[in-house]
Motif scaffolding. Structure first.
Motif, PDB file in Angstrom:
ATOM      1  N   LEU A 145      12.892  27.781 -32.222  1.00  0.00           N
ATOM      2  CA  LEU A 145      14.051  27.782 -31.333  1.00  0.00           C
ATOM      3  C   LEU A 145      14.848  29.070 -31.526  1.00  0.00           C
ATOM      4  CD1 LEU A 145      15.328  25.707 -29.339  1.00  0.00           C
ATOM      5  CD2 LEU A 145      16.790  24.974 -31.236  1.00  0.00           C
ATOM      6  N   ILE A 146      15.229  29.706 -30.411  1.00  0.00           N
ATOM      7  CA  ILE A 146      16.021  30.934 -30.500  1.00  0.00           C
ATOM      8  C   ILE A 146      17.514  30.613 -30.537  1.00  0.00           C
ATOM      9  CG2 ILE A 146      16.620  33.085 -29.324  1.00  0.00           C
ATOM     10  CD1 ILE A 146      13.820  33.136 -28.162  1.00  0.00           C
ATOM     11  N   ILE A 147      17.929  29.660 -29.712  1.00  0.00           N
ATOM     12  CA  ILE A 147      19.353  29.299 -29.664  1.00  0.00           C
ATOM     13  C   ILE A 147      19.659  28.226 -30.694  1.00  0.00           C
ATOM     14  CG2 ILE A 147      19.549  29.895 -27.227  1.00  0.00           C
ATOM     15  CD1 ILE A 147      19.365  26.906 -26.607  1.00  0.00           C
ATOM     16  N   THR A 148      20.935  27.966 -30.931  1.00  0.00           N
ATOM     17  CA  THR A 148      21.329  26.913 -31.871  1.00  0.00           C
ATOM     18  C   THR A 148      21.243  25.551 -31.193  1.00  0.00           C
ATOM     19  OG1 THR A 148      23.647  26.974 -31.267  1.00  0.00           O
ATOM     20  CG2 THR A 148      22.930  28.516 -32.972  1.00  0.00           C
ATOM     21  N   LYS A 149      21.217  24.530 -31.995  1.00  0.00           N
ATOM     22  CA  LYS A 149      21.145  23.172 -31.450  1.00  0.00           C
ATOM     23  C   LYS A 149      22.408  22.816 -30.667  1.00  0.00           C
ATOM     24  CE  LYS A 149      17.979  21.691 -35.071  1.00  0.00           C
ATOM     25  NZ  LYS A 149      17.738  20.811 -36.249  1.00  0.00           N
ATOM     26  N   ASP A 150      23.560  23.360 -31.071  1.00  0.00           N
ATOM     27  CA  ASP A 150      24.800  23.103 -30.336  1.00  0.00           C
ATOM     28  C   ASP A 150      24.768  23.737 -28.949  1.00  0.00           C
ATOM     29  OD1 ASP A 150      25.901  21.631 -32.379  1.00  0.00           O
ATOM     30  OD2 ASP A 150      26.860  23.382 -33.325  1.00  0.00           O
ATOM     31  N   GLU A 151      24.097  24.891 -28.856  1.00  0.00           N
ATOM     32  CA  GLU A 151      24.032  25.588 -27.563  1.00  0.00           C
ATOM     33  C   GLU A 151      23.171  24.837 -26.561  1.00  0.00           C
ATOM     34  OE1 GLU A 151      24.642  30.306 -28.599  1.00  0.00           O
ATOM     35  OE2 GLU A 151      22.737  29.381 -29.132  1.00  0.00           O
ATOM     36  N   ILE A 152      22.222  24.029 -27.061  1.00  0.00           N
ATOM     37  CA  ILE A 152      21.365  23.260 -26.156  1.00  0.00           C
ATOM     38  C   ILE A 152      22.216  22.335 -25.284  1.00  0.00           C
ATOM     39  CG2 ILE A 152      19.558  21.490 -26.051  1.00  0.00           C
ATOM     40  CD1 ILE A 152      18.366  22.673 -28.575  1.00  0.00           C
ATOM     41  N   LYS A 153      23.240  21.734 -25.889  1.00  0.00           N
ATOM     42  CA  LYS A 153      24.068  20.757 -25.175  1.00  0.00           C
ATOM     43  C   LYS A 153      24.839  21.397 -24.012  1.00  0.00           C
ATOM     44  CE  LYS A 153      24.718  18.222 -29.513  1.00  0.00           C
ATOM     45  NZ  LYS A 153      25.702  17.812 -30.544  1.00  0.00           N
ATOM     46  N   LYS A 154      25.045  22.717 -24.088  1.00  0.00           N
ATOM     47  CA  LYS A 154      25.829  23.395 -23.058  1.00  0.00           C
ATOM     48  C   LYS A 154      24.991  23.826 -21.853  1.00  0.00           C
ATOM     49  CE  LYS A 154      28.889  25.260 -26.645  1.00  0.00           C
ATOM     50  NZ  LYS A 154      29.404  26.497 -27.283  1.00  0.00           N
ATOM     51  N   LEU A 155      23.657  23.732 -21.988  1.00  0.00           N
ATOM     52  CA  LEU A 155      22.785  24.187 -20.902  1.00  0.00           C
ATOM     53  C   LEU A 155      22.765  23.151 -19.783  1.00  0.00           C
ATOM     54  CD1 LEU A 155      19.824  25.505 -23.061  1.00  0.00           C
ATOM     55  CD2 LEU A 155      21.568  26.875 -21.927  1.00  0.00           C
ATOM     56  N   THR A 156      22.897  23.627 -18.540  1.00  0.00           N
ATOM     57  CA  THR A 156      22.957  22.703 -17.403  1.00  0.00           C
ATOM     58  C   THR A 156      21.823  22.904 -16.394  1.00  0.00           C
ATOM     59  OG1 THR A 156      24.408  24.255 -16.247  1.00  0.00           O
ATOM     60  CG2 THR A 156      25.462  22.508 -17.563  1.00  0.00           C
ATOM     61  N   ASP A 157      21.094  24.004 -16.507  1.00  0.00           N
ATOM     62  CA  ASP A 157      20.073  24.303 -15.494  1.00  0.00           C
ATOM     63  C   ASP A 157      18.664  24.021 -15.995  1.00  0.00           C
ATOM     64  OD1 ASP A 157      20.150  26.260 -17.377  1.00  0.00           O
ATOM     65  OD2 ASP A 157      19.725  27.912 -15.983  1.00  0.00           O
ATOM     66  N   LEU A 158      18.510  22.981 -16.790  1.00  0.00           N
ATOM     67  CA  LEU A 158      17.204  22.661 -17.368  1.00  0.00           C
ATOM     68  C   LEU A 158      16.515  21.573 -16.556  1.00  0.00           C
ATOM     69  CD1 LEU A 158      18.116  22.507 -21.167  1.00  0.00           C
ATOM     70  CD2 LEU A 158      17.043  24.404 -19.935  1.00  0.00           C
ATOM     71  N   SER A 159      15.176  21.693 -16.482  1.00  0.00           N
ATOM     72  CA  SER A 159      14.407  20.617 -15.873  1.00  0.00           C
ATOM     73  C   SER A 159      14.300  19.474 -16.878  1.00  0.00           C
ATOM     74  CB  SER A 159      13.006  21.114 -15.511  1.00  0.00           C
ATOM     75  OG  SER A 159      12.262  21.371 -16.687  1.00  0.00           O
ATOM     76  N   PHE A 160      13.846  18.336 -16.381  1.00  0.00           N
ATOM     77  CA  PHE A 160      13.684  17.165 -17.249  1.00  0.00           C
ATOM     78  C   PHE A 160      12.729  17.483 -18.405  1.00  0.00           C
ATOM     79  CE2 PHE A 160      11.053  13.379 -18.175  1.00  0.00           C
ATOM     80  CZ  PHE A 160      12.028  12.575 -18.759  1.00  0.00           C
ATOM     81  N   GLU A 161      11.612  18.180 -18.088  1.00  0.00           N
ATOM     82  CA  GLU A 161      10.604  18.490 -19.114  1.00  0.00           C
ATOM     83  C   GLU A 161      11.147  19.487 -20.141  1.00  0.00           C
ATOM     84  OE1 GLU A 161       8.666  17.053 -15.474  1.00  0.00           O
ATOM     85  OE2 GLU A 161      10.078  18.707 -15.857  1.00  0.00           O
ATOM     86  N   GLU A 162      11.906  20.473 -19.669  1.00  0.00           N
ATOM     87  CA  GLU A 162      12.494  21.454 -20.586  1.00  0.00           C
ATOM     88  C   GLU A 162      13.464  20.785 -21.543  1.00  0.00           C
ATOM     89  OE1 GLU A 162      12.429  25.510 -17.827  1.00  0.00           O
ATOM     90  OE2 GLU A 162      14.091  24.084 -17.646  1.00  0.00           O
ATOM     91  N   LEU A 163      14.229  19.847 -21.010  1.00  0.00           N
ATOM     92  CA  LEU A 163      15.194  19.124 -21.833  1.00  0.00           C
ATOM     93  C   LEU A 163      14.486  18.318 -22.915  1.00  0.00           C
ATOM     94  CD1 LEU A 163      18.215  18.637 -22.166  1.00  0.00           C
ATOM     95  CD2 LEU A 163      18.002  16.671 -20.640  1.00  0.00           C
ATOM     96  N   ILE A 164      13.353  17.699 -22.574  1.00  0.00           N
ATOM     97  CA  ILE A 164      12.583  16.933 -23.557  1.00  0.00           C
ATOM     98  C   ILE A 164      12.152  17.822 -24.718  1.00  0.00           C
ATOM     99  CG2 ILE A 164      10.351  15.802 -23.948  1.00  0.00           C
ATOM    100  CD1 ILE A 164      10.624  14.466 -21.256  1.00  0.00           C
ATOM    101  N   ILE A 165      11.603  19.005 -24.386  1.00  0.00           N
ATOM    102  CA  ILE A 165      11.124  19.919 -25.440  1.00  0.00           C
ATOM    103  C   ILE A 165      12.279  20.351 -26.344  1.00  0.00           C
ATOM    104  CG2 ILE A 165      10.099  22.183 -25.898  1.00  0.00           C
ATOM    105  CD1 ILE A 165       8.092  20.238 -24.778  1.00  0.00           C
ATOM    106  N   LEU A 166      13.391  20.759 -25.751  1.00  0.00           N
ATOM    107  CA  LEU A 166      14.528  21.232 -26.547  1.00  0.00           C
ATOM    108  C   LEU A 166      15.116  20.098 -27.393  1.00  0.00           C
ATOM    109  CD1 LEU A 166      16.329  23.621 -24.045  1.00  0.00           C
ATOM    110  CD2 LEU A 166      14.836  24.233 -25.955  1.00  0.00           C
TER     111      LEU A 166
END
Length: 780
Positions: A145-166
């Motif tokens: 993972l390049i970004i932090t785990k906290d930054e994942i929660k701020k992402l809004t333009d993710l597909s369902f599959e991308e969200l699963i992986i992250l």
């Protein structure tokens, strides 16, 4: 903005109609599998990774139920591969790009295509042989993972599959995941999973995990560096200047050839010419490849190169490096690919994908180790070097005191032979004595060492000088024989006698490794007269220690070299004067420059002369001449004693007088009379199977097909011949029976057409292995 038209695959973009299927990119991919020569496969390049996929890159692909590494050889649109689509194959997507670097440039891909066609080998096999597999095994399966785990929660333009992986990364305490584990945890199907991974990489949210490679430590053996070049004598200087004039020049500039043969007697200073030419090549901002025939010779060459050029741009390339060393050296090649480097290694280094080559040096170019026997591609290093010279406009040097007959013949025609007839400092060549063992036998009381050799060894020891003894047969006894019933103990897997190793109290097969405990009684008739016969290096070492108890004796053969750097340690022990007598197989005939060696003894030369092979005399002459050259290399005169029961054989006269030319003239006439290379091209087709009858029948079928197809190539009819099928000299190896066909021809183009038809139109037999050995250099 894009407007869809009535055809769901067609869109209006900037007032132009675009067909999305036509805009997709596809890659032709080859794979390292023993499949048809023309086999390549078409894959879709996913949009997310189209910038990463280039011609010459490695990719990870689905292949049936497997996932494999493939190599991209062509990229194009649907219309470029229209014939592939007409076959109605399902075009699968590439999963991901393994390395962002382009591994092979256009010239190198041309080379591998030529190798594939000339040696009838899948191009994927050739490309695989040119890379360090450990690098891909180390890096291809790890993601982080390049970004932090906290930054994942701020992402809004993710597909369902991308969200699963992250989320799987967020839920884990690990910093990284293997592809396979992440696939399992995601629950996605493979194609969706890899598409999602590539999309996340493109958004710079995840990346391939970099592996930290620890630097390998140099061995602790000390050497005396000599960074300054030596003053060349007139012959060396002429050779150097002649080759120097070819560096960087095109063949069109009046050069007959860019391949040179330095034919120099042993100790004539060929290495110093190589080093000076490498220095000039580096000055031109070009790279050099320096080859030695055996891996154990690399450390000595490496020390000389480091002393002269430093360590930073030297890349060692051979199969015996550790995993960390291989990866480290591979990264050196990938980093700054156009910077000048020296690639040092054994045979496989000729396939290294180094760019901007100016010079290729093949030292001890006569050595049989330069022909790859197994596995495929079964290439000749010198032929590959000549082809690289043609494609990359680089100079090739073959250096040897005993050139191969075929190479010498070809170089004579090109006028590119440079002779070094004198040793450095004008040291004399050693005196060679042929010891007739028929006369010695009654006088020496059946001892291994003749009286004259024993006397010379004692004299050398009294002067604190050193001795080398050659016996080209390892083990203690070469075979075990029952004097009562005639039974010989053979390997159960191979048609060869087992060799007795006294230190193990076992009988071993030197081909497959089969081991049998030593027996007192004959297994066939239970007679106690089950005796060990024949001489090996272990028995020689034992006898020498008895005869010369005051001398420190060491042995060098493959049984001794089971640890890394073991040869280097033994060589250092002998070169530093810690040992007096060095006993060994052909290993002691190569690469040793020891001024204190004044006596060389060949304990029994006859074993080299009796193989049913057209190169047997050539190999014997080369080995005996090379070991002769190990003595008299300093200011102390050298003496050589060759013990034989065939003292009348003409080969010994040529060795005694150091007369290569006369040997060559005799041998070339024999080759011409019996139609062997260089007057024809020799191909050996070997058949192997656990079922002997099946093996022979399939060999006969292939012979019939060759006879059937030959009339379709009129140019072959009067210029080719077929011999066999016949049992190979080793008629059984590794549990498989072996037969071979010999195909002699003068027209290579017609041979290629004939063999393509043969292998494409003849049904394969899964129970019979077929090995095609192009330009075979042995018939065993």
């Amino acid at each position: 903005m894009i407007f869809p038209m009535s055809d769901s695959n067609t869109f209006l973009l900037d007032n132009k109609f675009i067909n999305i299927k036509e805009s997709l990119l596809y890659a032709r991919v080859v794979i390292d599998l023993p499949i048809n020569l023309e086999s390549s496969y078409l894959y879709l390049i996913p949009e997310e990774i189209k910038d990463e996929i280039k011609v010459g890159s490695a990719v990870y692909i689905p292949f049936g139920k497997q996932e494999l590494i493939g190599f991209v050889t062509e990229i194009g649109s649907r219309k470029d591969f229209n014939s592939e689509f007409e076959k109605n194959f399902q075009i699968k997507p590439i999963y991901y790009s393994i390395s962002s670097e382009t591994l092979w440039d256009k010239k190198y891909l041309e080379l591998t295509k030529w190798i594939s066609e000339y040696y009838f080998t899948n191009i994927g096999v050739v490309l695989s042989a040119s890379l360090i597999a450990e690098f891909f095994n180390e890096s291809k399966h790890e993601l982080e993972l390049i970004i932090t785990k906290d930054e994942i929660k701020k992402l809004t333009d993710l597909s369902f599959e991308e969200l699963i992986i992250l989320e799987r990364f967020a839920d884990s305490k690990k910093k990284g995941f293997s592809y396979q584990l992440l696939l399992k945890k995601s629950g996605l199907n493979k194609e969706v999973f890899y598409k999602t991974i590539n999309s996340l990489k493109k958004k710079y949210l995840i990346k391939n995990k970099e592996q930290d490679i620890e630097k390998t430590e140099n061995n602790n053996i000390s050497f005396s560096p000599n960074p300054s070049s030596l003053i060349l004598n007139k012959e060396q200087e002429y050779a150097f200047n002649t080759i120097l004039s070819s560096l960087g020049k095109c063949k069109q500039e009046g050069l007959l050839s860019k391949l040179f043969l330095i034919h120099g007697v042993t100790g004539s200073g060929k290495t110093e010419i190589y080093l000076n030419l490498i220095e000039e090549t580096l000055k031109k901002n070009q790279s050099a490849i320096y080859l030695v025939p055996e891996i154990y010779l690399v450390p000595q060459a490496l020390q000389r190169l480091i002393a002269r050029f430093g360590e930073s741009n030297i890349v060692v390339w051979h199969s015996s490096l550790s995993k960390k060393e291989k990866i480290e050296n591979w990264k050196k090649i990938l980093t700054n690919p156009n910077s000048n480097k020296i690639i040092l290694g054994a045979r496989s280094a000729i396939l290294s994908p180094i760019k901007n080559i100016g010079l290729i040096v093949i030292d001890e170019a006569h050595d049989a180790a330069y022909k790859q026997a197994s596995p495929a591609p079964r290439y000749d290093t010198i032929k590959i070097a000549a082809k690289r010279s043609e494609l990359e406009n680089c100079t090739v040097i073959l250096g040897t005191a005993t050139p191969n007959i075929s190479d010498y013949f070809k170089c004579l025609g090109n006028h590119t032979i440079l002779k070094l007839t004198k040793r450095i400092e004008d040291y004399p060549m050693p005196r060679v004595h042929i010891v007739d063992l028929k006369n010695e036998f009654p006088m020496t009381n059946k001892n291994i060492i003749s009286n004259v050799l024993r006397s010379s060894i004692n004299e050398a020891l009294s002067k604190k000088e050193q001795i080398i003894l050659l016996l080209n047969r390892r083990g203690y006894s070469s075979h075990i024989f029952c004097r009562a019933c005639g039974f010989i103990q053979k390997c159960k897997n191979c048609s060869v006698p087992l060799v007795y190793h006294k230190n193990l109290d076992s009988m071993l097969c030197h081909h497959c490794g089969f081991e049998l405990r030593a027996s007192i009684n004959c297994p066939e008739c239970t007679s106690p007269h089950f005796k060990y016969f024949g001489l090996g290096t272990q028995q020689l070492e034992e006898e020498v220690k008895k005869i010369f108890p005051q001398a420190k004796t060491i042995r060098v053969d493959k049984d001794q070299l089971n640890k890394k750097d073991q040869y280097l340690n033994l060589w250092h022990q002998f070169s530093s004067g810690q040992a007096d007598i060095l006993i060994g197989t052909q290993l002691v005939a190569k690469g040793l420059d020891l001024p204190n060696v004044t006596v060389v003894g060949v304990v029994i030369a006859d074993t080299m002369l009796n193989f049913p092979d057209y190169v047997s005399y050539e190999r014997a002459f080369q080995l005996l001449t090379q070991v002769t050259g190990r003595t008299g290399r300093g200011n102390k005169p050298g003496r050589v004693f060759i013990q034989t029961y065939q003292a009348e054989n003409p080969i010994f006269r040529y060795i005694e007088s150091h007369d290569y030319e006369s040997f060559y003239n005799t041998e070339i006439e024999q080759r011409k009379s019996f139609e062997y290379p260089p007057f024809i091209n020799l191909t050996r087709i070997i058949f192997q199977s656990t079922d002997e009858n099946l093996c022979l029948e399939y060999a006969k079928t292939m012979l019939d097909r060759l006879i059937e197809f030959s009339p379709q190539h009129p140019e072959l009819n009067t210029q080719h011949s077929l011999l066999g099928p016949a049992p190979c000299f080793f008629s059984k190896l590794h549990g498989k029976y072996r037969y071979h066909l010999l195909f002699k021809c003068k027209n290579i183009a017609s041979r290629e057409q004939l063999f393509n038809k043969l292998f494409n139109q003849t049904n394969k037999n899964a129970k019979v292995d077929v090995i095609l050995d192009i330009d075979s250099v042995n018939l065993l």
